[in-house]
Design an enzyme around this catalytic site. Sequence first.
Site, mmCIF file in Angstrom:
data_model
loop_
_atom_site.group_PDB
_atom_site.id
_atom_site.type_symbol
_atom_site.label_atom_id
_atom_site.label_comp_id
_atom_site.label_asym_id
_atom_site.label_seq_id
_atom_site.Cartn_x
_atom_site.Cartn_y
_atom_site.Cartn_z
ATOM 1 N N PRO A 139 -31.166 -13.096 -39.879
ATOM 2 C CA PRO A 139 -30.593 -13.332 -38.552
ATOM 3 C C PRO A 139 -29.790 -14.635 -38.543
ATOM 4 O O PRO A 139 -30.320 -15.696 -38.864
ATOM 5 C CB PRO A 139 -31.812 -13.414 -37.632
ATOM 6 C CG PRO A 139 -32.968 -13.685 -38.530
ATOM 7 C CD PRO A 139 -32.619 -13.153 -39.890
ATOM 8 N N THR A 140 -28.521 -14.543 -38.203
ATOM 9 C CA THR A 140 -27.647 -15.702 -38.341
ATOM 10 C C THR A 140 -27.898 -16.761 -37.287
ATOM 11 O O THR A 140 -27.694 -17.937 -37.527
ATOM 12 C CB THR A 140 -26.168 -15.285 -38.257
ATOM 13 O OG1 THR A 140 -26.033 -14.370 -37.174
ATOM 14 C CG2 THR A 140 -25.704 -14.648 -39.530
ATOM 15 N N ASN A 141 -28.346 -16.324 -36.126
ATOM 16 C CA ASN A 141 -28.463 -17.296 -35.040
ATOM 17 C C ASN A 141 -29.909 -17.624 -34.725
ATOM 18 O O ASN A 141 -30.271 -17.895 -33.604
ATOM 19 C CB ASN A 141 -27.768 -16.766 -33.793
ATOM 20 C CG ASN A 141 -26.339 -16.427 -34.098
ATOM 21 O OD1 ASN A 141 -25.593 -17.259 -34.576
ATOM 22 N ND2 ASN A 141 -25.956 -15.189 -33.865
ATOM 23 N N CYS A 142 -30.739 -17.577 -35.748
ATOM 24 C CA CYS A 142 -32.157 -17.812 -35.532
ATOM 25 C C CYS A 142 -32.499 -19.206 -36.034
ATOM 26 O O CYS A 142 -32.186 -19.569 -37.159
ATOM 27 C CB CYS A 142 -32.970 -16.769 -36.299
ATOM 28 S SG CYS A 142 -34.715 -16.862 -35.982
ATOM 29 N N LEU A 143 -33.119 -20.000 -35.176
ATOM 30 C CA LEU A 143 -33.456 -21.364 -35.592
ATOM 31 C C LEU A 143 -34.873 -21.420 -36.154
ATOM 32 O O LEU A 143 -35.728 -20.714 -35.723
ATOM 33 C CB LEU A 143 -33.358 -22.307 -34.398
ATOM 34 C CG LEU A 143 -31.966 -22.365 -33.796
ATOM 35 C CD1 LEU A 143 -31.954 -23.282 -32.606
ATOM 36 C CD2 LEU A 143 -30.975 -22.864 -34.842
#
Lengths: 140, 118
Positions: free
Chosen positions: A136-140
């Site tokens: 997931p690219t936008n997972c912190l």
Amino acid sequence: MKVLHAYAWNIPKWSLGFKAMTKADSTSSPPVLSSIIEPHLDPEGYLLDLSLWNEAIAHQLAQRENIQLTSKHMQILHLARKFQQAYEVSPATRPLAKYIQIHLSPEVSASIYLMQLFGGEAPAKRVCRLAGLPKPTNCL
Amino acid sequence: MLLIQRHAPYQGQKAKSLLDIALVAAAFEHQPAMLFLGDGVYQLLTSKKLDTLSGFYPKGVQSTLTALPLYDIDTFYVDAEALNARQLAPDALSLPVTLLEPQQIRQLVRDTSWVITL
């Protein structure tokens, strides 16, 4: 790495050399062909060929991370795959939790449930890894 | 924060890039509003054009847009004139939207402290 015991293959046990296991050694997961092949992974442990994914691969990936997958885990992995199919994006933790809440359990807190099953930090990353989804690219 | 989508879904990477900004903002606990102007309204249609060469549906922004409510982004404005000019009905769109007249759009942009468009 697990190796099928020799007589399942009808070949002499000695030909597998020191890697041959006895029946007693084999663990609970089903002895399928894919379990003796290491899938190719990227440096972060995501499948390189996502189309290879199946439940046996998921068990194998989980073993690398010292998790024993139960049917509850598997249910989440399938939901994450459904999410990705519907929205063409790998779920981050919060949207995945919301999605689970909608589809599984309106009453319990899905994010706590996720963390219990897949560990505290960024559970969505591990879920995507085990579910054979892109990171997931936008997972912190 | 207001993100303004002005491009059709397959018109370059701009629609996708702005959508990525929305997802990143959501990861940082910001919930931007999104405004669709001009050809940007085409992003809100679910039907996809089949790529006859490859036989696949190209990856667009349309599916991912419908996930935004799960990211707590749920304010969507649409330019009413753009919709009219393309003979699209609001209920044909994939998300619940608020229609704005040109005057209201100017007001919205004026009242927003951060506006991003590509």
